[in-house]
Design a protein around this motif. Structure first.
Motif, PDB file in Angstrom:
ATOM      1  N   ALA A   1      -1.619  28.813  52.692  1.00  0.00           N
ATOM      2  CA  ALA A   1      -2.501  29.086  51.551  1.00  0.00           C
ATOM      3  C   ALA A   1      -3.724  28.185  51.582  1.00  0.00           C
ATOM      4  CB  ALA A   1      -1.740  28.910  50.241  1.00  0.00           C
ATOM      5  N   LEU A   2      -3.535  26.910  51.922  1.00  0.00           N
ATOM      6  CA  LEU A   2      -4.674  25.991  52.006  1.00  0.00           C
ATOM      7  C   LEU A   2      -5.645  26.412  53.109  1.00  0.00           C
ATOM      8  CD1 LEU A   2      -2.932  22.519  51.493  1.00  0.00           C
ATOM      9  CD2 LEU A   2      -4.421  23.756  49.888  1.00  0.00           C
ATOM     10  N   GLU A   3      -5.106  26.761  54.271  1.00  0.00           N
ATOM     11  CA  GLU A   3      -5.951  27.187  55.386  1.00  0.00           C
ATOM     12  C   GLU A   3      -6.697  28.473  55.053  1.00  0.00           C
ATOM     13  OE1 GLU A   3      -8.024  27.669  58.843  1.00  0.00           O
ATOM     14  OE2 GLU A   3      -7.013  25.865  58.138  1.00  0.00           O
ATOM     15  N   LEU A   4      -5.995  29.431  54.445  1.00  0.00           N
ATOM     16  CA  LEU A   4      -6.650  30.686  54.088  1.00  0.00           C
ATOM     17  C   LEU A   4      -7.747  30.470  53.054  1.00  0.00           C
ATOM     18  CD1 LEU A   4      -3.580  33.108  53.972  1.00  0.00           C
ATOM     19  CD2 LEU A   4      -5.400  33.050  55.678  1.00  0.00           C
ATOM     20  N   ALA A   5      -7.503  29.584  52.076  1.00  0.00           N
ATOM     21  CA  ALA A   5      -8.516  29.296  51.066  1.00  0.00           C
ATOM     22  C   ALA A   5      -9.719  28.584  51.687  1.00  0.00           C
ATOM     23  CB  ALA A   5      -7.923  28.444  49.948  1.00  0.00           C
ATOM     24  N   ALA A   6      -9.460  27.685  52.620  1.00  0.00           N
ATOM     25  CA  ALA A   6     -10.552  26.918  53.237  1.00  0.00           C
ATOM     26  C   ALA A   6     -11.366  27.760  54.223  1.00  0.00           C
ATOM     27  CB  ALA A   6      -9.979  25.703  53.963  1.00  0.00           C
ATOM     28  N   SER A   7     -10.781  28.822  54.749  1.00  0.00           N
ATOM     29  CA  SER A   7     -11.490  29.591  55.778  1.00  0.00           C
ATOM     30  C   SER A   7     -12.021  30.931  55.270  1.00  0.00           C
ATOM     31  CB  SER A   7     -10.574  29.806  56.992  1.00  0.00           C
ATOM     32  OG  SER A   7      -9.405  30.493  56.614  1.00  0.00           O
ATOM     33  N   GLY A   8     -12.166  31.081  53.965  1.00  0.00           N
ATOM     34  CA  GLY A   8     -12.834  32.253  53.411  1.00  0.00           C
ATOM     35  C   GLY A   8     -11.981  33.495  53.281  1.00  0.00           C
ATOM     36  N   HIS A   9     -10.709  33.336  53.033  1.00  0.00           N
ATOM     37  CA  HIS A   9      -9.817  34.481  52.922  1.00  0.00           C
ATOM     38  C   HIS A   9      -9.515  34.862  51.471  1.00  0.00           C
ATOM     39  CE1 HIS A   9      -9.024  33.282  57.087  1.00  0.00           C
ATOM     40  NE2 HIS A   9      -8.563  34.514  57.267  1.00  0.00           N
ATOM     41  N   GLY A  10     -10.345  34.475  50.545  1.00  0.00           N
ATOM     42  CA  GLY A  10     -10.095  34.746  49.137  1.00  0.00           C
ATOM     43  C   GLY A  10     -10.067  36.226  48.786  1.00  0.00           C
ATOM     44  N   TYR A  11     -10.668  37.043  49.589  1.00  0.00           N
ATOM     45  CA  TYR A  11     -10.744  38.478  49.324  1.00  0.00           C
ATOM     46  C   TYR A  11      -9.482  39.234  49.746  1.00  0.00           C
ATOM     47  CZ  TYR A  11     -11.219  39.042  54.302  1.00  0.00           C
ATOM     48  OH  TYR A  11     -10.978  39.014  55.642  1.00  0.00           O
ATOM     49  N   LEU A  12      -8.562  38.565  50.439  1.00  0.00           N
ATOM     50  CA  LEU A  12      -7.461  39.262  51.096  1.00  0.00           C
ATOM     51  C   LEU A  12      -6.560  40.054  50.159  1.00  0.00           C
ATOM     52  CD1 LEU A  12      -6.095  37.165  54.072  1.00  0.00           C
ATOM     53  CD2 LEU A  12      -7.182  39.394  54.095  1.00  0.00           C
ATOM     54  N   SER A  13      -6.312  39.564  48.972  1.00  0.00           N
ATOM     55  CA  SER A  13      -5.402  40.306  48.100  1.00  0.00           C
ATOM     56  C   SER A  13      -5.965  41.687  47.784  1.00  0.00           C
ATOM     57  CB  SER A  13      -5.099  39.534  46.826  1.00  0.00           C
ATOM     58  OG  SER A  13      -6.285  39.332  46.089  1.00  0.00           O
ATOM     59  N   GLY A  14      -7.245  41.755  47.504  1.00  0.00           N
ATOM     60  CA  GLY A  14      -7.878  43.057  47.256  1.00  0.00           C
ATOM     61  C   GLY A  14      -7.964  43.894  48.509  1.00  0.00           C
ATOM     62  N   ALA A  15      -8.268  43.259  49.642  1.00  0.00           N
ATOM     63  CA  ALA A  15      -8.363  43.984  50.907  1.00  0.00           C
ATOM     64  C   ALA A  15      -7.013  44.549  51.318  1.00  0.00           C
ATOM     65  CB  ALA A  15      -8.910  43.073  52.002  1.00  0.00           C
ATOM     66  N   ASN A  16      -5.949  43.805  51.051  1.00  0.00           N
ATOM     67  CA  ASN A  16      -4.614  44.297  51.392  1.00  0.00           C
ATOM     68  C   ASN A  16      -4.261  45.559  50.607  1.00  0.00           C
ATOM     69  OD1 ASN A  16      -4.081  42.383  53.348  1.00  0.00           O
ATOM     70  ND2 ASN A  16      -3.111  40.976  51.919  1.00  0.00           N
ATOM     71  N   VAL A  17      -4.653  45.608  49.359  1.00  0.00           N
ATOM     72  CA  VAL A  17      -4.395  46.797  48.545  1.00  0.00           C
ATOM     73  C   VAL A  17      -5.191  47.985  49.100  1.00  0.00           C
ATOM     74  CG1 VAL A  17      -4.699  47.830  46.248  1.00  0.00           C
ATOM     75  CG2 VAL A  17      -3.819  45.504  46.468  1.00  0.00           C
ATOM     76  N   VAL A  18      -6.458  47.760  49.411  1.00  0.00           N
ATOM     77  CA  VAL A  18      -7.295  48.824  49.975  1.00  0.00           C
ATOM     78  C   VAL A  18      -6.719  49.291  51.315  1.00  0.00           C
ATOM     79  CG1 VAL A  18      -9.583  49.352  50.921  1.00  0.00           C
ATOM     80  CG2 VAL A  18      -9.378  48.103  48.762  1.00  0.00           C
ATOM     81  N   GLY A  19      -6.313  48.327  52.150  1.00  0.00           N
ATOM     82  CA  GLY A  19      -5.735  48.668  53.451  1.00  0.00           C
ATOM     83  C   GLY A  19      -4.455  49.465  53.322  1.00  0.00           C
ATOM     84  N   LEU A  20      -3.621  49.094  52.364  1.00  0.00           N
ATOM     85  CA  LEU A  20      -2.376  49.820  52.142  1.00  0.00           C
ATOM     86  C   LEU A  20      -2.650  51.255  51.700  1.00  0.00           C
ATOM     87  CD1 LEU A  20       0.731  49.832  51.940  1.00  0.00           C
ATOM     88  CD2 LEU A  20       0.460  49.055  49.584  1.00  0.00           C
TER      89      LEU A  20
END
Length: 191
Positions: free
Chosen positions: A39-58
């Motif tokens: 979670a720390l690595e994802l937050a530090a590397s610009g992955h904040g959009y992933l929850s929304g992107a995962n829904v769109v991808g699904l």
């Protein structure tokens, strides 16, 4: 299945979008098994959009699989799974690299973990793409079997119910020759 047909870009895109996001998740879980560190690595590397992107991808993946399935049933969609597989592998690997680079640029985070992420992530993307293509192939076989069942003439079609001595007997009409004549009912109706 023909060599040209419905590995339409929209279907491949929907499958690949879900595949690349699934591959992204698997790669990061392999790279950083500890949820907190991940979670720390994802937050530090610009992955904040992933929850929304995962829904769109699904949603895109489910829609693409449904279109693939229904297209095969309706025979408007002749897709070769081999073409889907190669397209998915290429797209998912390219999309993963682009996603990782853009995430790091957008977040201002350095590229110091990028080689490790790509070393794990690219093979994971290839495996996920092949698995998605195999699932699509299975789905196409099921759809073809259902379409074959829907194309068959039902056994009951052409059957005639005849009344003999008050009991009904099911018999098949002859396929050739002249049709049987008309006769009055075999029982008396009182008015």
């Amino acid at each position: 299945m023909t060599t040209r047909g419905s590995s339409r870009p929209s279907l491949v895109f929907g499958l690949a979008l879900g595949g690349v996001l699934l591959g992204h998740t698997v790669a990061y879980r392999l790279l950083l098994p500890d949820a907190h560190a991940r979670a720390l690595e994802l937050a530090a590397s610009g992955h904040g959009y992933l929850s929304g992107a995962n829904v769109v991808g699904l949603v895109a993946s489910v829609a693409a699989l449904a279109a693939l399935f229904l297209g095969a049933i309706l025979r408007t969609n002749q897709t070769t799974p081999g073409h889907i597989g190669t397209r998915l592998v290429g797209f998912q690997m390219a999309a993963f690299v682009a996603m990782e680079v853009l995430e790091r640029i957008a977040s201002g985070g350095g590229a110091h973990h990028l080689p490790a992420v790509l070393l794990i992530g690219l093979p994971v993307q290839a495996v996920i793409a092949v698995l998605v293509a195999l699932f699509a192939r299975l789905l196409l076989h099921v759809a073809a079997a259902i379409a074959g069942l829907l194309d068959r003439t039902p056994a009951w079609r052409g059957a005639v119910v005849a009344f003999v001595d008050g009991s009904s007997v099911l018999r098949r009409r002859p396929r050739t020759g002249r049709p049987p004549g008309r006769a009055p009912p075999s029982f008396l109706v009182l008015a």
